[in-house]
Write a protein that holds these residues in place. Structure first.
Motif, PDB file in Angstrom:
ATOM      1  N   GLU A 145      22.652  44.677  37.582  1.00 41.24           N
ATOM      2  CA  GLU A 145      23.540  45.771  36.795  1.00 41.24           C
ATOM      3  C   GLU A 145      24.941  45.114  36.849  1.00 41.24           C
ATOM      4  O   GLU A 145      25.458  44.801  38.233  1.00 41.24           O
ATOM      5  CB  GLU A 145      23.282  47.017  37.546  1.00 41.24           C
ATOM      6  N   PHE A 146      25.787  45.116  35.728  1.00 39.50           N
ATOM      7  CA  PHE A 146      27.101  44.846  35.822  1.00 39.50           C
ATOM      8  C   PHE A 146      28.008  45.741  34.840  1.00 39.50           C
ATOM      9  O   PHE A 146      27.425  46.400  33.772  1.00 39.50           O
ATOM     10  CB  PHE A 146      26.927  43.402  35.459  1.00 39.50           C
ATOM     11  N   ASN A 147      29.256  45.740  35.116  1.00 42.89           N
ATOM     12  CA  ASN A 147      30.264  46.014  34.176  1.00 42.89           C
ATOM     13  C   ASN A 147      31.065  45.299  33.656  1.00 42.89           C
ATOM     14  O   ASN A 147      31.759  45.128  32.522  1.00 42.89           O
ATOM     15  CB  ASN A 147      30.967  47.206  34.623  1.00 42.89           C
ATOM     16  N   THR A 148      31.175  43.917  34.593  1.00 46.86           N
ATOM     17  CA  THR A 148      32.159  42.990  34.307  1.00 46.86           C
ATOM     18  C   THR A 148      31.393  41.687  34.807  1.00 46.86           C
ATOM     19  O   THR A 148      30.492  41.723  35.447  1.00 46.86           O
ATOM     20  CB  THR A 148      33.569  42.918  35.091  1.00 46.86           C
ATOM     21  N   THR A 149      32.094  40.484  34.606  1.00 46.33           N
ATOM     22  CA  THR A 149      31.402  39.282  34.776  1.00 46.33           C
ATOM     23  C   THR A 149      31.813  38.769  36.308  1.00 46.33           C
ATOM     24  O   THR A 149      31.487  37.706  36.538  1.00 46.33           O
ATOM     25  CB  THR A 149      31.811  38.122  33.626  1.00 46.33           C
ATOM     26  N   LYS A 150      32.718  39.527  36.853  1.00 43.47           N
ATOM     27  CA  LYS A 150      32.872  39.149  38.594  1.00 43.47           C
ATOM     28  C   LYS A 150      31.779  39.500  39.312  1.00 43.47           C
ATOM     29  O   LYS A 150      31.391  40.455  39.218  1.00 43.47           O
ATOM     30  CB  LYS A 150      34.033  40.127  38.626  1.00 43.47           C
ATOM     31  N   LEU A 151      31.590  38.357  39.938  1.00 40.16           N
ATOM     32  CA  LEU A 151      30.462  38.580  41.087  1.00 40.16           C
ATOM     33  C   LEU A 151      30.368  39.598  41.819  1.00 40.16           C
ATOM     34  O   LEU A 151      29.162  40.319  42.140  1.00 40.16           O
ATOM     35  CB  LEU A 151      30.472  37.224  41.940  1.00 40.16           C
ATOM     36  N   GLU A 152      31.727  40.210  42.322  1.00 43.02           N
ATOM     37  CA  GLU A 152      31.685  41.329  43.239  1.00 43.02           C
ATOM     38  C   GLU A 152      31.259  42.638  42.388  1.00 43.02           C
ATOM     39  O   GLU A 152      30.700  43.483  43.280  1.00 43.02           O
ATOM     40  CB  GLU A 152      32.882  41.647  44.037  1.00 43.02           C
ATOM     41  N   ASP A 153      31.316  42.496  41.328  1.00 36.79           N
ATOM     42  CA  ASP A 153      30.892  43.784  40.310  1.00 36.79           C
ATOM     43  C   ASP A 153      29.400  43.789  39.717  1.00 36.79           C
ATOM     44  O   ASP A 153      28.955  44.690  39.370  1.00 36.79           O
ATOM     45  CB  ASP A 153      31.828  43.925  39.103  1.00 36.79           C
ATOM     46  N   ILE A 154      28.612  42.780  40.199  1.00 34.59           N
ATOM     47  CA  ILE A 154      27.255  42.577  40.044  1.00 34.59           C
ATOM     48  C   ILE A 154      26.417  43.000  40.899  1.00 34.59           C
ATOM     49  O   ILE A 154      26.604  42.799  42.033  1.00 34.59           O
ATOM     50  CB  ILE A 154      26.843  40.994  39.558  1.00 34.59           C
ATOM     51  N   ARG A 155      25.180  43.754  40.394  1.00 35.58           N
ATOM     52  CA  ARG A 155      24.477  44.363  41.472  1.00 35.58           C
ATOM     53  C   ARG A 155      22.892  43.762  41.340  1.00 35.58           C
ATOM     54  O   ARG A 155      22.512  43.860  40.246  1.00 35.58           O
ATOM     55  CB  ARG A 155      24.452  45.791  41.400  1.00 35.58           C
ATOM     56  N   PHE A 156      22.403  43.128  42.146  1.00 35.37           N
ATOM     57  CA  PHE A 156      21.202  42.326  42.114  1.00 35.37           C
ATOM     58  C   PHE A 156      20.091  43.384  42.671  1.00 35.37           C
ATOM     59  O   PHE A 156      20.267  43.867  43.917  1.00 35.37           O
ATOM     60  CB  PHE A 156      20.955  40.985  42.816  1.00 35.37           C
ATOM     61  N   ILE A 157      19.108  43.662  41.963  1.00 35.36           N
ATOM     62  CA  ILE A 157      17.800  44.681  42.334  1.00 35.36           C
ATOM     63  C   ILE A 157      16.675  43.969  42.310  1.00 35.36           C
ATOM     64  O   ILE A 157      16.246  43.642  41.259  1.00 35.36           O
ATOM     65  CB  ILE A 157      18.004  46.090  41.813  1.00 35.36           C
ATOM     66  N   GLN A 158      15.750  43.926  42.979  1.00 37.05           N
ATOM     67  CA  GLN A 158      14.465  43.511  43.017  1.00 37.05           C
ATOM     68  C   GLN A 158      13.417  44.404  43.642  1.00 37.05           C
ATOM     69  O   GLN A 158      13.539  44.836  44.568  1.00 37.05           O
ATOM     70  CB  GLN A 158      14.255  42.202  43.743  1.00 37.05           C
TER      71      GLN A 158
END
Length: 109
Positions: free
Chosen positions: A30-43
């Motif tokens: 899940e993301f709004n920007t391409t910055k790593l701190e704004d990306i959420r990884f869900i498994q």
């Protein structure tokens, strides 16, 4: 009337149980920007359409939703290499794909 209802019910039960049990893993970013701190990884781990365990990078550990899921989460959270690998997936799995998807979305709009 009762016999036709019974035959329909038996057919429904047979069709419903014919698909058996299903185990699957769903991975998403899940993301709004391409910055790593704004990306959420869900498994998420599912059995019979019921989510029993999830790793969420914003939480930083596995979380269980059922009795079996809590046991899995406790086990996986106590293995440092397993937890480090799950945390690293945000960068290895999501970062490159997010850049591609974000760029594709910008060119389409």
């Amino acid at each position: 009337m009762a016999s036709s209802f019974l035959s329909f019910s038996l057919l429904f039960i047979t069709v419903y149980t014919a698909d058996g049990f299903m185990h699957y893993v769903e991975t998403s970013c899940e993301f709004n920007t391409t910055k790593l701190e704004d990306i959420r990884f869900i498994q998420s781990y599912y059995y019979n359409k019921l989510e029993y365990t999830r790793f969420d990078s914003s939480v930083g550990k596995y979380v269980g939703f059922t009795e079996y899921g809590v046991k899995n989460a406790d086990y996986w959270n106590n293995i440092p290499s397993q937890l480090a690998q799950a945390k690293a997936r945000r960068e290895t799995y999501c970062l490159n794909n997010v850049k591609i998807d974000h760029q594709a979305a910008l060119t389409k709009s």
